[in-house]
Design a protein around this motif. Structure first.
Motif, short mmCIF file in Angstrom:
data_model
loop_
_atom_site.label_atom_id
_atom_site.label_comp_id
_atom_site.label_asym_id
_atom_site.label_seq_id
_atom_site.Cartn_x
_atom_site.Cartn_y
_atom_site.Cartn_z
N UNK A 1 -6.36 -2.38 -19.36
CA UNK A 1 -5.35 -2.11 -20.44
C UNK A 1 -4.32 -1.24 -19.59
N UNK A 2 -4.81 -0.12 -18.92
CA UNK A 2 -3.79 0.70 -18.18
C UNK A 2 -2.88 -0.20 -17.21
N UNK A 3 -3.58 -1.16 -16.37
CA UNK A 3 -2.96 -2.09 -15.31
C UNK A 3 -2.07 -2.86 -16.47
N UNK A 4 -2.07 -3.46 -17.38
CA UNK A 4 -1.42 -4.49 -18.18
C UNK A 4 -0.14 -3.51 -18.56
N UNK A 5 -0.44 -2.29 -19.22
CA UNK A 5 0.59 -1.54 -19.66
C UNK A 5 1.59 -1.24 -18.44
N UNK A 6 1.15 -0.88 -17.31
CA UNK A 6 1.86 -0.64 -16.10
C UNK A 6 2.72 -1.97 -15.93
N UNK A 7 2.09 -3.05 -15.88
CA UNK A 7 2.77 -4.30 -15.42
C UNK A 7 3.73 -4.65 -16.51
N UNK B 1 15.73 4.93 -23.64
CA UNK B 1 14.37 4.83 -23.70
C UNK B 1 13.99 4.28 -25.14
N UNK B 2 13.01 3.35 -24.85
CA UNK B 2 12.43 2.90 -26.09
C UNK B 2 10.88 2.59 -26.01
N UNK B 3 10.14 2.93 -27.12
CA UNK B 3 8.60 2.81 -26.95
C UNK B 3 8.16 2.17 -28.31
N UNK B 4 7.13 1.43 -28.10
CA UNK B 4 6.39 0.47 -29.19
C UNK B 4 5.08 0.49 -29.12
N UNK C 1 -1.80 -3.17 -26.58
CA UNK C 1 -2.45 -2.46 -25.12
C UNK C 1 -2.12 -1.05 -25.29
N UNK C 2 -1.37 -0.64 -26.30
CA UNK C 2 -1.28 0.73 -26.57
C UNK C 2 0.28 1.04 -26.58
N UNK C 3 0.79 2.27 -26.42
CA UNK C 3 2.14 2.63 -26.38
C UNK C 3 2.85 1.91 -25.34
N UNK C 4 3.92 1.29 -25.14
CA UNK C 4 4.53 0.77 -24.17
C UNK C 4 5.92 1.46 -24.17
N UNK D 1 12.05 -1.05 -35.15
CA UNK D 1 10.66 -1.35 -35.14
C UNK D 1 9.81 -0.30 -34.14
N UNK D 2 8.82 0.10 -34.50
CA UNK D 2 7.83 0.85 -33.90
C UNK D 2 6.52 0.30 -33.39
N UNK D 3 5.92 -0.96 -34.25
CA UNK D 3 5.01 -1.49 -33.78
C UNK D 3 5.19 -3.04 -33.45
N UNK D 4 4.70 -3.57 -32.47
CA UNK D 4 5.03 -4.97 -32.21
C UNK D 4 4.30 -5.90 -33.29
N UNK D 5 4.63 -7.08 -33.32
CA UNK D 5 4.20 -7.93 -34.36
C UNK D 5 2.83 -8.35 -34.15
N UNK D 6 2.25 -8.65 -32.92
CA UNK D 6 0.87 -8.94 -32.78
C UNK D 6 -0.20 -7.79 -33.44
#
Length: 435
Positions: A21-27, A59-62, A66-69, A100-105
């Motif tokens: 998950x950490x790697x996926x968030x970074x990518x 900046x934007x966060x969602x 995977x967690x917060x991006x 929107x603060x949360x992704x649709x998935x």
């Protein structure tokens, strides 16, 4: 010195999962930053037509699965100060709404869980499955929003149908289309709050009308015996009366190929409202079948009233009448009832029960030719409707202590309908509902 135990497979899996998950968030953040910084056409203000000017990167966060991006992207505003807010082309390209603060998935998975379990349990399961933590109240709000979207889509289809439009038939393979189409309807009670906005007060029970449509296939058991199997099942439901169910059931029937199917059957118990619906909408297309087990139940009521249900004579007559009815000898059963009604000294209560039984069977004379129906391979019972009522309503809406508001019930109901009808993913593919 105490030797530290080697990590178990479970701990290793969880560690690898977190690392992944950490790697996926970074990518993902790298890719989002790249897109956010990329030059864009800018666009024009929808109010004054002036070219939008860049206000730099913001900046934007969602919250995602995977967690917060977190990333930065280019923001534009109207140079004339028009009240249009900030315009972010890259957010639009990503399908993100302004606040929107949360992704649709995440919303999709949370709503899918809420379809089957209470909101509190859905929040716990979501965290266990993904590590994403949201409150049960948040999931409740998502269900309301997406349920409203599902209701709006259905309302648009019903409006088009009322205006004379023909609904598009569902795509099905030729092998499925030639199978008999079965339709049926029934009612089930659900608990509601007496006053909106408060849980206080005595529970009010309201009826939900449920319709089911399915193709009647066959499957082989391990012993080589052919048994019926429902395929391509679709459900409709409404918190309302028969008149509210009618357009919904007709819409679904046309979508399922009612107008072009060679064999169509209508299955229902003795409820007058449902047979009125059959006469008004489906009698020209379908063969009506009165639920055999409901008819047999009425035979037993007649036997009890006439011969006393505690006697062997009553049981013998019931068994014989049931067999005759099952073998297509309805006239013999009606003749027996006529004979009983002509007996002297028959108590008034028994006379009334037998009269009702005779009228019940007589008015359904065309719907109780069970020998013929069995020969054609058609079902004799409305079990498919009863099972639909149990799954759709009872398993989710009638838990211990549950009571519903009208809106809360309808929104969750339409999400459950979308799930069982295979439309859940299409619903979320429409885009985010208004926040």
């Amino acid at each position: 010195t105490q030797v530290k135990e080697a990590p178990t497979l479970t701990l290793m899996v969880w560690a690898a999962f977190q690392l992944g998950r950490m790697i996926a968030v970074h990518v993902l953040e790298e890719e989002l930053n790249k897109r956010g910084r990329a030059p864009d056409a800018g666009g024009q203000c929808p109010n004054c037509g002036a070219k939008l000017e860049s206000k730099g990167l913001q900046e934007r966060s969602v919250l995602t699965l995977l967690g917060w991006v977190i990333w930065r992207r280019r923001v534009r505003r109207c140079p004339q100060g028009c009240p249009i807010g900030q315009v972010v082309p890259s957010d639009v390209a990503l399908g993100l709404a302004a606040y929107q603060r949360t992704s649709s998935e995440v919303q999709r998975l949370a709503c899918a869980l809420a379809i089957f379990v209470p909101f509190e349990i859905a929040a716990v399961l979501l965290k266990m499955l993904t590590g994403v933590s949201v409150s049960s109240k948040t999931i409740w709000w998502w269900v309301q929003e997406w349920g409203e979207t599902a209701m709006a889509r259905l309302d648009a289809q019903l409006a088009a149908l009322a205006a004379g439009g023909e609904p598009a038939a569902e795509v099905s393979d030729a092998a499925t289309h030639v199978l008999p189409l079965a339709l049926g309807a029934d009612g089930v009670m659900a608990p509601f709050r007496p006053t909106a906005g408060t849980p206080k007060g005595k529970t009010v029970w309201r009826e939900v009308k449920v319709g089911v449509l399915a193709r009647l296939g066959q499957r082989l058991t391990r012993t080589g015996q052919q048994v019926p199997q429902l395929t391509h099942r679709r459900l409709v439901a409404v918190l309302g009366d028969i008149d509210a169910l009618r357009p919904r059931l007709w819409l679904a029937a046309v979508q399922q190929g009612l107008l072009s199917s060679e064999t169509v059957v209508w299955l229902a118990d003795g409820g007058r409202g449902f047979w009125r619906l059959f006469d008004e909408c489906f009698a020209d297309y379908a063969t009506g079948i009165l639920d055999f087990y409901h008819a047999a139940q009425n035979l037993w009521q007649g036997a009890k009233a006439w011969l006393d249900g505690r006697t062997k004579q009553a049981q013998t007559w019931f068994i014989q009448a049931r067999r005759r009815l099952r073998c297509g000898q309805a006239d013999a059963v009606l003749a027996d009832i006529e004979t009983a009604l002509a007996l002297e000294g028959l108590p008034p209560s028994a006379h009334k029960t037998l009269t009702n039984l005779y009228q019940y069977l007589d008015q359904h004379r065309d719907h109780i030719d069970y020998a013929k129906f069995k020969e054609l391979g058609l079902p004799l019972g409305s079990g498919m409707v009863e099972s639909a009522c149990k799954w759709l309503i009872q398993q989710r809406f009638k838990g211990v202590g549950m009571r519903w508001s009208t809106d809360g019930f309808n929104h969750l109901l339409h999400l459950r309908l979308a799930w069982v009808n295979g439309e859940f993913d299409d619903l979320f593919a429409l885009g985010l509902p208004p926040n």
